[in-house]
Enzyme design. Structure first.
Site: not given
Ligand code: COA
Ligand code: NAD
Length: 718
Positions: A62, A104, A124
């Site tokens: 999401a 999902e 989540e």
């Molecule tokens: N929605 C919106 N933005 C997201 C996102 C998401 N689900 N996941 C990551 N981003 C954004 C971050 O805020 C960051 O933005 P920025 O560059 O403006 O700061 C960018 O993507 C890169 O994320 P970052 O965490 O710095 O990179 P990473 O390579 O270390 O990790 C992920 C990537 C995807 C593993 C990590 O961002 C993450 O765990 N995201 C959350 C995933 C999640 O929980 N999804 C379920 C949502 S309910």
């Protein structure tokens, strides 16, 4: 959005999710999926569908940026149902990540193929939520309940290999995943799909189902200290096990509704963005450091192989750097070599692979550092010794070597003044045990160059740390805020509380460990030695009016007296508690008598103290110090302080951090309670609400994400 194209002679419809940086499922992407799936299903030439993500990333779930805003676009649940119900096979081609809603979505597809390097998970819970697009109902139908409980309540990311083993994936490939998925999709074009629709399968239930859920509930309640999302995850999985799919989905929705608007979800989502904001550390306000380019670092050195030095060496080696490890004492050198090799072996065993033992060179001679790019000094906390070591390092190292100190309290500027190149001196304040704890305070001295700071930040990131750039002041950020917090704990003991009461209140709040258990673990003698150096410790227990006053302020000698009895905490088996098996803190009647004796000696009447008072006095005084730190520009914003407290001091993540917590309590209440306590204890100056706190409160207590800007403006007017 989602791009749509035909391949393989139009027999496969390829849907590519497009929403940089992680192809999150924004309203536009969801709309794109709905439209393109419809198009592919309506096209008689298309026999099967592949869904992938652009730039080698399937989907990060999401779009967190949309949380808290009005909902637009098609909802996820019916979108995924429509994919699952499709009469043409849909294959998910997973590269990079499939997290949260991304996984999902993949579970709604009929087949899942992933690259070997892909990571999958339902994280989540780490954002205070649960996987509410069918994740809690589909995953257990695929993997069984125990694995689903583990993945959903911890939110951990798993490798493609593990996902294959658990049955989440149908194939893992080490070459072009989209090509492989297209080929696969052509191969299954005529297959019947009934058995591939996960929601139609029964949830496999092991015997002793009640015991499984009881154990899971107990585990999450114990390990997450008051967090509500893990509990809701268990409840949703219980629904999967006991209810038909559609009713399970209703339960999932119901549970999500309570989580979605909860304060805990807001705190955890704030924490997610705070962690990313501090990594950018393009600084603010009065701060002299900025986003400068880091210098490449290949060869490093660590000086002093005690508690901290050993962990730092391990972290550096695990980050792929070569390390010269220097220790002055011969026996300590031998012991540390053994200890470091052991830690590296255990780490390699966990990760799989050989321990990189040959990247460390051990030496008793400081001259071994001559050709390194960066040094981290971790010798005893002794100003004279540190000054001498920095003089020697400045003479021995290459002229551009960056010199870092792991001091926890000595003035970084004083250390830097020993070098002819003070711009290359920076604090790198790790936390014990240094190979485990994630926090790193990068301390910028008044003459540290932006590039030296950037290099320390970048090295910290490479070492897997959460680096926070902070200014130079006694205690830096974390320990400085801890001082009033700890002192309030001692005052509460003087007034009638017990260590058990104080710790219970703080642990119930969610701290990993209460104040006194934590002090016992860290070693009470450390602070005692510092207080002795500062002239605060008076020999013998005096009872006169000056006994509990230093420099005109209230002072509690309780900790000093305890140390005087040889009680240094866990290391001596006795501290605020007793430790028969060295780790488990147990009530000690000796401490009770000691406190009673102390109170009667000083004419202090014990009164009844409740947990609320413990929390307000300990936490609000810590928070007030946080505002002072912001006011002085020692930390750039509330996010920096909160990240420090969550990652280094056991502050409960689901409460965001002290500054976020203050904003949820309400700044008016914080000011009022501090004023009340200050009136009651006018000899404790730090209880007086600080200027910034008052100003923010007077300006209507803006939400925490606005503070940074307000503080920046305040500083620019100074
Ligand atoms: N929605 C919106 N933005 C997201 C996102 C998401 N689900 N996941 C990551 N981003 C954004 C971050 O805020 C960051 O933005 P920025 O560059 O403006 O700061 C960018 O993507 C890169 O994320 P970052 O965490 O710095 O990179 P990473 O390579 O270390 O990790 C992920 C990537 C995807 C593993 C990590 O961002 C993450 O765990 N995201 C959350 C995933 C999640 O929980 N999804 C379920 C949502 S309910
Ligand atoms: P320690 O006493 O465990 O180890 C210090 C080591 O330095 C010893 O092995 C000693 O022999 C060695 N040493 C002393 N002089 C030396 C020299 N000239 N050359 C090479 N080696 C020398 O200390 P520690 O707990 O690891 O602390 C080290 C530093 O880290 C201190 O500045 C401390 O304040 C800081 N720190 C400690 C902690 C903690 O929890 N222990 C946390 C953060 C920071």
């Amino acid at each position: 959005m989602a791009n749509y194209s035909h391949i393989s002679g139009a027999a496969v419809g390829l849907i590519t999710l497009q929403n940089p940086p992680v192809n999150a499922l924004s309203a536009a992407v969801r709309q794109g999926i709905v439209d393109t799936v419809k198009r592919a299903l309506g096209d008689p030439k298309v026999k099967s569908i592949v869904i992938c993500g652009q730039n080698g990333i399937f989907c990060g779930g999401a779009d967190i940026r949309e949380f808290g805003k009005p909902m637009h676009g098609p909802p996820l649940v019916p979108m995924i149902h429509a994919i699952e119900a499709a009469d043409k096979p849909v294959v998910a081609a997973i590269e990079g990540i499939a997290l949260g809603g991304g996984l999902e979505l993949a579970l709604g597809c009929h087949y899942r193929i992933a690259h070997t390097k892909a990571k999958l998970g339902l994280p989540e819970v780490t954002l205070g939520l649960l996987p509410a697009a069918g994740g809690t109902q589909r995953l257990p139908r695929l993997t069984g309940l125990p694995a689903a409980l583990d993945l959903i309540t911890t939110g951990r990311h798993i490798t493609a290999a593990e996902a294959l083993k658990l049955g989440i994936l149908d194939q893992v490939i080490d070459h072009n995943t989209v090509d492989a998925a297209v080929k696969f999709a052509l191969g299954v074009a005529e297959h019947t799909l009934d058995a591939r629709r996960i929601s139609t399968r029964p949830c496999p239930c092991p015997p002793l189902l009640d015991a499984l859920f009881e154990e899971a509930m107990l585990r999450v309640r114990q390990s997450t200290r008051g967090a509500i999302a893990p509990v809701a995850c268990v409840q949703a999985l219980q629904a999967a096990a006991t209810l038909p799919y559609t009713r399970g989905m209703e339960r999932e929705k119901e549970l999500m509704a309570t989580l979605f608007t909860s304060g805990q979800a807001q705190a955890l989502q704030y924490s997610f963005f705070a962690q990313r904001a501090v990594a950018k550390w393009s600084m603010s306000s009065g701060a002299r450091w900025d986003n400068s380019k880091p210098r490449p670092i290949h060869k490093t050195a660590v000086i002093g192989l005690g508690t901290m030095g050993r962990g730092i060496v391990v972290s550096l080696v695990q980050a792929g750097l070569s390390v010269v490890a220097v220790e002055a004492q011969e026996k300590q050198l031998v012991d540390s070599k053994q200890a470091i090799s052991g830690m590296l072996r255990r780490g390699a065993k966990r990760r799989g692979g050989a321990p990189p033992l040959d990247t460390v060179t051990y030496s008793q001679n400081l001259q071994a550092v001559a050709d390194v790019d960066l040094v981290i000094e971790a010798v005893f906390e002794d100003t004279v010794l540190k000054k001498k070591v920095f003089q020697q390092l400045s003479a021995l190292c290459k002229p551009n070597t960056i010199l870092c100190t792991n001091t926890s309290g000595i003035d970084v500027d004083l250390i830097a003044s020993q070098s002819p190149r003070p711009e290359l001196v920076v604090g790198m304040h790790f936390f014990a045990p240094a190979h485990v704890m994630k926090l790193l305070e990068v301390v910028c001295g008044s003459r540290s160059s932006p590039q030296a700071v950037a290099t320390a930040m970048s090295l910290g990131k490479k070492m897997g740390k959460v680096g926070v750039a902070v200014g130079n002041c006694p205690g830096f950020v974390g320990n400085r805020m801890l001082k009033p917090y700890s002192e309030q704990g001692l005052f509460l003991l003087e007034e009638g509380a017990t260590p058990e009461l104080v710790d219970a209140a703080l642990e119930e709040f969610g701290f990993t460990m209460g104040l006194f258990r934590m002090s016992d673990l860290s070693g009470l003698d450390v602070g005692w030695r510092i207080r002795k150096e500062e002239g605060l410790v008076q020999p013998g227990a005096t009872t006169g009016p000056g006994a509990r006053v230093r420099h005109g302020r209230r002072y509690s000698p309780l900790g000093d007296l305890l140390c005087g009895h040889g009680r240094f905490g866990q290391k001596t088996g006795r501290g605020w508690y007793k430790y028969d098996n060295r780790h488990e803190a147990r009530f000690d009647p000796w401490v009770q008598h000691f406190l009673e004796g102390y109170r009667s000696q000083h004419g202090l009447a014990a009164r009844r103290i409740d947990r609320q008072e413990v929390l307000e006095r300990c936490l609000y005084s810590l928070i007030n110090e946080g505002f002072r730190i912001l006011e002085e520009g020692i930390a750039a914003g509330p996010e920096d302080i909160d990240v420090i407290y969550v990652f280094g001091y056991g502050w409960p993540k689901h409460r965001g951090g002290p500054m976020f917590y203050a904003s949820t309590v309400g700044l008016t209440k914080v000011v009022e309670r501090l004023e009340h306590f200050y009136q009651a204890h006018p000899d404790v100056p730090y209880l007086q609400p600080c200027g910034l706190l008052r100003r923010l409160e007077a300006s209507g207590s803006p939400p925490v994400h606005k503070w940074r800007g307000i503080i920046k403006k305040t500083h620019s007017h100074l």
